[in-house]
Design a protein around this motif. Structure first.
Motif, PDB file in Angstrom:
ATOM      1  N   LEU A 153     -40.222  17.887   2.117  1.00 47.03           N
ATOM      2  CA  LEU A 153     -38.859  17.620   2.576  1.00 47.03           C
ATOM      3  C   LEU A 153     -38.355  16.244   2.139  1.00 47.03           C
ATOM      4  O   LEU A 153     -37.147  16.025   2.049  1.00 47.03           O
ATOM      5  N   GLN A 154     -39.242  15.303   1.851  1.00 45.68           N
ATOM      6  CA  GLN A 154     -38.816  14.007   1.335  1.00 45.68           C
ATOM      7  C   GLN A 154     -38.479  14.087  -0.148  1.00 45.68           C
ATOM      8  O   GLN A 154     -37.643  13.345  -0.634  1.00 45.68           O
ATOM      9  N   ARG A 155     -39.113  14.961  -0.877  1.00 43.70           N
ATOM     10  CA  ARG A 155     -38.888  15.092  -2.320  1.00 43.70           C
ATOM     11  C   ARG A 155     -37.694  15.988  -2.633  1.00 43.70           C
ATOM     12  O   ARG A 155     -36.975  15.774  -3.595  1.00 43.70           O
ATOM     13  N   PHE A 156     -37.446  17.026  -1.810  1.00 47.57           N
ATOM     14  CA  PHE A 156     -36.399  17.995  -2.097  1.00 47.57           C
ATOM     15  C   PHE A 156     -35.338  18.036  -1.007  1.00 47.57           C
ATOM     16  O   PHE A 156     -35.653  18.088   0.177  1.00 47.57           O
ATOM     17  N   TYR A 157     -34.077  18.007  -1.443  1.00 45.91           N
ATOM     18  CA  TYR A 157     -32.931  18.185  -0.568  1.00 45.91           C
ATOM     19  C   TYR A 157     -32.890  19.673  -0.218  1.00 45.91           C
ATOM     20  O   TYR A 157     -33.020  20.527  -1.100  1.00 45.91           O
ATOM     21  N   THR A 158     -32.748  20.005   1.039  1.00 45.80           N
ATOM     22  CA  THR A 158     -32.832  21.390   1.482  1.00 45.80           C
ATOM     23  C   THR A 158     -31.556  21.795   2.212  1.00 45.80           C
ATOM     24  O   THR A 158     -31.075  21.063   3.075  1.00 45.80           O
ATOM     25  N   VAL A 159     -31.010  22.956   1.839  1.00 46.52           N
ATOM     26  CA  VAL A 159     -29.822  23.501   2.498  1.00 46.52           C
ATOM     27  C   VAL A 159     -30.207  24.849   3.081  1.00 46.52           C
ATOM     28  O   VAL A 159     -30.741  25.707   2.374  1.00 46.52           O
ATOM     29  N   TYR A 160     -29.943  25.019   4.366  1.00 47.90           N
ATOM     30  CA  TYR A 160     -30.279  26.259   5.061  1.00 47.90           C
ATOM     31  C   TYR A 160     -29.022  27.090   5.284  1.00 47.90           C
ATOM     32  O   TYR A 160     -28.040  26.595   5.806  1.00 47.90           O
ATOM     33  N   ASP A 161     -29.055  28.361   4.899  1.00 47.17           N
ATOM     34  CA  ASP A 161     -27.961  29.301   5.130  1.00 47.17           C
ATOM     35  C   ASP A 161     -28.483  30.329   6.135  1.00 47.17           C
ATOM     36  O   ASP A 161     -29.124  31.312   5.761  1.00 47.17           O
ATOM     37  N   GLU A 185     -26.794  32.418   8.012  1.00 46.99           N
ATOM     38  CA  GLU A 185     -26.110  33.708   7.954  1.00 46.99           C
ATOM     39  C   GLU A 185     -26.771  34.663   6.973  1.00 46.99           C
ATOM     40  O   GLU A 185     -26.920  35.838   7.246  1.00 46.99           O
ATOM     41  N   ARG A 186     -27.150  34.162   5.817  1.00 46.17           N
ATOM     42  CA  ARG A 186     -27.736  35.009   4.778  1.00 46.17           C
ATOM     43  C   ARG A 186     -29.266  34.879   4.701  1.00 46.17           C
ATOM     44  O   ARG A 186     -29.881  35.435   3.797  1.00 46.17           O
ATOM     45  N   ARG A 187     -29.837  34.124   5.620  1.00 42.82           N
ATOM     46  CA  ARG A 187     -31.285  33.940   5.703  1.00 42.82           C
ATOM     47  C   ARG A 187     -31.880  33.500   4.365  1.00 42.82           C
ATOM     48  O   ARG A 187     -32.756  34.125   3.795  1.00 42.82           O
ATOM     49  N   ARG A 188     -31.360  32.360   3.857  1.00 46.62           N
ATOM     50  CA  ARG A 188     -31.856  31.823   2.593  1.00 46.62           C
ATOM     51  C   ARG A 188     -31.855  30.303   2.655  1.00 46.62           C
ATOM     52  O   ARG A 188     -31.242  29.695   3.526  1.00 46.62           O
ATOM     53  N   VAL A 189     -32.578  29.724   1.703  1.00 38.38           N
ATOM     54  CA  VAL A 189     -32.719  28.276   1.624  1.00 38.38           C
ATOM     55  C   VAL A 189     -32.496  27.856   0.179  1.00 38.38           C
ATOM     56  O   VAL A 189     -32.952  28.528  -0.745  1.00 38.38           O
ATOM     57  N   GLY A 190     -31.794  26.745  -0.023  1.00 38.96           N
ATOM     58  CA  GLY A 190     -31.585  26.195  -1.360  1.00 38.96           C
ATOM     59  C   GLY A 190     -32.238  24.832  -1.465  1.00 38.96           C
ATOM     60  O   GLY A 190     -32.353  24.111  -0.474  1.00 38.96           O
ATOM     61  N   PHE A 191     -32.684  24.472  -2.680  1.00 36.29           N
ATOM     62  CA  PHE A 191     -33.380  23.200  -2.897  1.00 36.29           C
ATOM     63  C   PHE A 191     -32.785  22.437  -4.068  1.00 36.29           C
ATOM     64  O   PHE A 191     -32.319  23.027  -5.032  1.00 36.29           O
ATOM     65  N   GLY A 192     -32.849  21.141  -3.998  1.00 38.32           N
ATOM     66  CA  GLY A 192     -32.507  20.243  -5.098  1.00 38.32           C
ATOM     67  C   GLY A 192     -33.398  19.030  -4.979  1.00 38.32           C
ATOM     68  O   GLY A 192     -33.926  18.740  -3.902  1.00 38.32           O
ATOM     69  N   VAL A 193     -33.579  18.297  -6.069  1.00 42.77           N
ATOM     70  CA  VAL A 193     -34.397  17.086  -6.007  1.00 42.77           C
ATOM     71  C   VAL A 193     -33.613  16.028  -5.246  1.00 42.77           C
ATOM     72  O   VAL A 193     -32.458  15.746  -5.569  1.00 42.77           O
ATOM     73  N   ALA A 194     -34.227  15.448  -4.229  1.00 38.41           N
ATOM     74  CA  ALA A 194     -33.564  14.438  -3.403  1.00 38.41           C
ATOM     75  C   ALA A 194     -33.437  13.132  -4.174  1.00 38.41           C
ATOM     76  O   ALA A 194     -34.313  12.771  -4.956  1.00 38.41           O
ATOM     77  N   ARG A 195     -32.335  12.447  -3.938  1.00 40.03           N
ATOM     78  CA  ARG A 195     -32.119  11.115  -4.503  1.00 40.03           C
ATOM     79  C   ARG A 195     -32.196  10.113  -3.367  1.00 40.03           C
ATOM     80  O   ARG A 195     -31.445  10.195  -2.402  1.00 40.03           O
ATOM     81  N   ALA A 237     -36.281  12.705 -11.835  1.00 40.08           N
ATOM     82  CA  ALA A 237     -36.382  14.045 -11.259  1.00 40.08           C
ATOM     83  C   ALA A 237     -36.861  15.066 -12.280  1.00 40.08           C
ATOM     84  O   ALA A 237     -37.111  16.205 -11.929  1.00 40.08           O
ATOM     85  N   GLU A 238     -37.008  14.650 -13.523  1.00 45.24           N
ATOM     86  CA  GLU A 238     -37.378  15.581 -14.582  1.00 45.24           C
ATOM     87  C   GLU A 238     -38.731  16.232 -14.311  1.00 45.24           C
ATOM     88  O   GLU A 238     -39.701  15.572 -13.994  1.00 45.24           O
ATOM     89  N   GLY A 239     -38.761  17.553 -14.415  1.00 47.72           N
ATOM     90  CA  GLY A 239     -40.000  18.297 -14.227  1.00 47.72           C
ATOM     91  C   GLY A 239     -40.360  18.591 -12.785  1.00 47.72           C
ATOM     92  O   GLY A 239     -41.371  19.233 -12.518  1.00 47.72           O
ATOM     93  N   LEU A 240     -39.556  18.141 -11.841  1.00 50.02           N
ATOM     94  CA  LEU A 240     -39.873  18.418 -10.437  1.00 50.02           C
ATOM     95  C   LEU A 240     -39.327  19.763  -9.974  1.00 50.02           C
ATOM     96  O   LEU A 240     -39.875  20.388  -9.093  1.00 50.02           O
ATOM     97  N   LEU A 241     -38.231  20.220 -10.576  1.00 46.67           N
ATOM     98  CA  LEU A 241     -37.620  21.493 -10.225  1.00 46.67           C
ATOM     99  C   LEU A 241     -37.444  22.273 -11.523  1.00 46.67           C
ATOM    100  O   LEU A 241     -36.640  21.912 -12.366  1.00 46.67           O
ATOM    101  N   VAL A 242     -38.244  23.336 -11.698  1.00 50.82           N
ATOM    102  CA  VAL A 242     -38.302  24.067 -12.959  1.00 50.82           C
ATOM    103  C   VAL A 242     -38.096  25.552 -12.704  1.00 50.82           C
ATOM    104  O   VAL A 242     -38.728  26.115 -11.812  1.00 50.82           O
ATOM    105  N   GLN A 243     -37.227  26.189 -13.493  1.00 50.49           N
ATOM    106  CA  GLN A 243     -37.039  27.631 -13.361  1.00 50.49           C
ATOM    107  C   GLN A 243     -38.199  28.344 -14.039  1.00 50.49           C
ATOM    108  O   GLN A 243     -38.514  28.076 -15.185  1.00 50.49           O
ATOM    109  N   VAL A 244     -38.875  29.248 -13.316  1.00 52.77           N
ATOM    110  CA  VAL A 244     -40.020  29.975 -13.864  1.00 52.77           C
ATOM    111  C   VAL A 244     -39.785  31.476 -13.913  1.00 52.77           C
ATOM    112  O   VAL A 244     -40.558  32.203 -14.492  1.00 52.77           O
ATOM    113  N   GLY A 245     -38.743  31.939 -13.298  1.00 52.59           N
ATOM    114  CA  GLY A 245     -38.436  33.368 -13.276  1.00 52.59           C
ATOM    115  C   GLY A 245     -36.940  33.541 -13.291  1.00 52.59           C
ATOM    116  O   GLY A 245     -36.187  32.584 -13.388  1.00 52.59           O
ATOM    117  N   GLU A 246     -36.537  34.763 -13.174  1.00 49.07           N
ATOM    118  CA  GLU A 246     -35.109  35.043 -13.141  1.00 49.07           C
ATOM    119  C   GLU A 246     -34.592  34.786 -11.742  1.00 49.07           C
ATOM    120  O   GLU A 246     -35.155  35.259 -10.757  1.00 49.07           O
TER     121      GLU A 246
END
Length: 125
Positions: A62-70, A72-82, A90-99
């Motif tokens: 939670l210190q490394r990633f900014y977290t947004v909780y939804d 209503e739709r039961r989902r969570v979003g992440f971004g690298v925290a500043r 922040a390079e290499g901390l958040l990487v897309q590995v799938g679709e």
């Protein structure tokens, strides 16, 4: 992790695959260094079946990633925290590995919050 920190420089990133994204923690994120001593910053959690085993991402995550909780739709979003003055790339901390499916357009009272968070997450990565 050696208690005397002798292997700290050789520790790997720890990656967590969530929703088609790989969220990485650097050793400085998941190891506490105090007075020349090192220990994992993760807390153990023993939850027996059928509810467990569970893993709580906790403070290092939670210190490394900014977290947004939804809720209503039961989902969570992440971004690298500043963090002010941190200067950590922040390079290499958040990487897309799938679709990653495009999220449905939010409706209801969280619309403005989620739109702002989405805009922030795109600029944070």
């Amino acid at each position: 992790v050696e208690r005397d920190c002798s292997n700290f420089a050789r520790l790997p990133k720890l990656g967590f695959s969530i929703g088609g994204m790989l969220l990485n923690l650097e050793p400085r994120d998941y190891v506490d260094q105090v007075n020349g001593q090192c220990e994992l910053a993760f807390m153990s959690l023993d939850v027996p079946p059928p509810r467990g085993p569970l893993f709580v991402l906790g403070i290092p995550f939670l210190q490394r990633f900014y977290t947004v909780y939804d809720h209503e739709r039961r989902r969570v979003g992440f971004g690298v925290a500043r963090h002010a003055g941190a200067g950590i790339a922040a390079e290499g901390l958040l990487v897309q590995v799938g679709e990653v499916a495009a999220p449905p357009r939010p409706q209801g009272p969280l619309t403005t919050l989620l739109a702002s968070a989405r805009s922030f997450l795109h600029t944070a990565v």
